[in-house]
Design an enzyme around this catalytic site. Structure first.
Site, mmCIF file in Angstrom:
data_model
loop_
_atom_site.group_PDB
_atom_site.id
_atom_site.type_symbol
_atom_site.label_atom_id
_atom_site.label_comp_id
_atom_site.label_asym_id
_atom_site.label_seq_id
_atom_site.Cartn_x
_atom_site.Cartn_y
_atom_site.Cartn_z
ATOM 1 N N ASN A 157 -18.885 -8.985 33.671
ATOM 2 C CA ASN A 157 -17.672 -9.252 34.658
ATOM 3 C C ASN A 157 -18.218 -8.680 36.008
ATOM 4 O O ASN A 157 -17.625 -9.500 37.035
ATOM 5 C CB ASN A 157 -16.709 -8.384 34.192
ATOM 6 N N LEU A 175 -10.133 7.122 30.481
ATOM 7 C CA LEU A 175 -8.630 7.099 31.089
ATOM 8 C C LEU A 175 -9.029 7.298 32.640
ATOM 9 O O LEU A 175 -9.885 8.172 32.816
ATOM 10 C CB LEU A 175 -7.749 8.101 30.548
ATOM 11 N N HIS A 189 -8.162 -6.455 30.419
ATOM 12 C CA HIS A 189 -8.185 -5.798 28.827
ATOM 13 C C HIS A 189 -8.503 -7.025 27.978
ATOM 14 O O HIS A 189 -7.629 -8.136 28.204
ATOM 15 C CB HIS A 189 -7.094 -5.219 28.519
HETATM 16 C C1 GAR Z 1 -14.784 -7.077 28.739
HETATM 17 O O1 GAR Z 1 -14.603 -7.890 27.835
HETATM 18 C C2 GAR Z 1 -13.612 -6.193 29.263
HETATM 19 O O2 GAR Z 1 -12.394 -6.766 28.979
HETATM 20 C C3 GAR Z 1 -13.513 -5.115 28.065
HETATM 21 O O3 GAR Z 1 -14.999 -4.741 28.072
HETATM 22 C C4 GAR Z 1 -15.715 -6.043 28.132
HETATM 23 C C5 GAR Z 1 -16.845 -5.641 29.190
HETATM 24 O O4 GAR Z 1 -17.707 -6.692 29.233
HETATM 25 N N1 GAR Z 1 -12.631 -4.091 28.460
HETATM 26 C C6 GAR Z 1 -11.976 -3.075 27.625
HETATM 27 O O5 GAR Z 1 -12.012 -3.358 26.510
HETATM 28 C C7 GAR Z 1 -11.011 -2.228 28.409
HETATM 29 N N2 GAR Z 1 -10.318 -1.320 27.328
HETATM 30 P P1 GAR Z 1 -18.893 -6.684 30.274
HETATM 31 O O6 GAR Z 1 -19.280 -5.339 30.319
HETATM 32 O O7 GAR Z 1 -19.975 -7.697 29.989
HETATM 33 O O8 GAR Z 1 -18.126 -7.137 31.644
#
Ligand code: GAR
Length: 184
Positions: free
Chosen positions: A14, A87, A102
């Site tokens: 992301n 957090l 999320h």
């Molecule tokens: C994403 O899917 C995000 O929504 C999730 O972690 C992933 C990170 O992916 N976040 C959570 O679960 C927060 N509670 P990435 O490192 O490839 O962007």
């Protein structure tokens, strides 16, 4: 010029997507990637993108103003959590607008320990017919602040947690940068 700090804990797809989306935008700068894991792969991505990355320890986050001071020093306007799993400490919440993504339709499947794979596995275990993403403001509780945006996708009876993760990432890449842009 709006300056963003992205917080991340792991892979950072992301972060990469957001940085690429704003690359040619002269009103938005991704100034900094802050990580809470020394060896998070997102640091490689930040370097390849030419964005500064800084690691802060648990002690830095919760017992000092080190993170806050770094953000102030760099005139950061807004914090975006992009796969950040701790957090957020109160000193940051009091000083900044912070948004999070999320990988579920909050208030479902949120809270402590609900991140990444654990969320998708819970969706499978609960035999959900749909899931999605939630972009929301961050407050002092996990996954609890005001909801800004949600998008849904279908869950098939045959979907594994990995299948769902792929659908969710697709939704995230499509919507997260645009929603951030709409808030600036
Ligand atoms: C994403 O899917 C995000 O929504 C999730 O972690 C992933 C990170 O992916 N976040 C959570 O679960 C927060 N509670 P990435 O490192 O490839 O962007």
């Amino acid at each position: 010029m709006k300056k963003l700090a992205l917080f991340a804990s792991g892979n950072g797809t992301n972060v990469q997507r957001i940085a690429e989306y704003f690359k040619d935008n002269d009103k938005v700068e991704i100034s900094l990637v802050i990580v809470n894991k020394k060896d998070a792969y997102v640091r490689e991505r930040a370097r390849a993108l030419g964005i500064d990355d800084i690691y802060f320890s648990r002690n830095d986050f919760y017992n000092t103003n080190n993170v806050l001071e770094e953000l102030k020093k760099r005139d950061i306007d807004i914090i975006v959590l992009a796969g950040f799993l701790w957090l957020v400490p109160e000193n940051l919440i009091q000083n900044y607008t912070i948004i999070n993504i999320h990988p579920a339709l909050l208030p479902k499947f949120g809270g402590k320990g609900m991140y990444g794979h654990f969320v998708h596995q819970a969706v499978v275990d609960n035999k959900e017919k749909e899931t999605g993403i939630t972009i929301h403001y961050v407050n002092e509780n996990y996954d609890d602040g005001g909801i800004i945006f949600q998008a849904k996708c279908e869950v098939l009876p045959t979907d594994t947690a990995e299948d769902i993760a792929e659908k969710i990432h697709h939704l995230e890449y499509e919507h997260f940068p645009k929603v951030i842009e709409s808030l600036l």
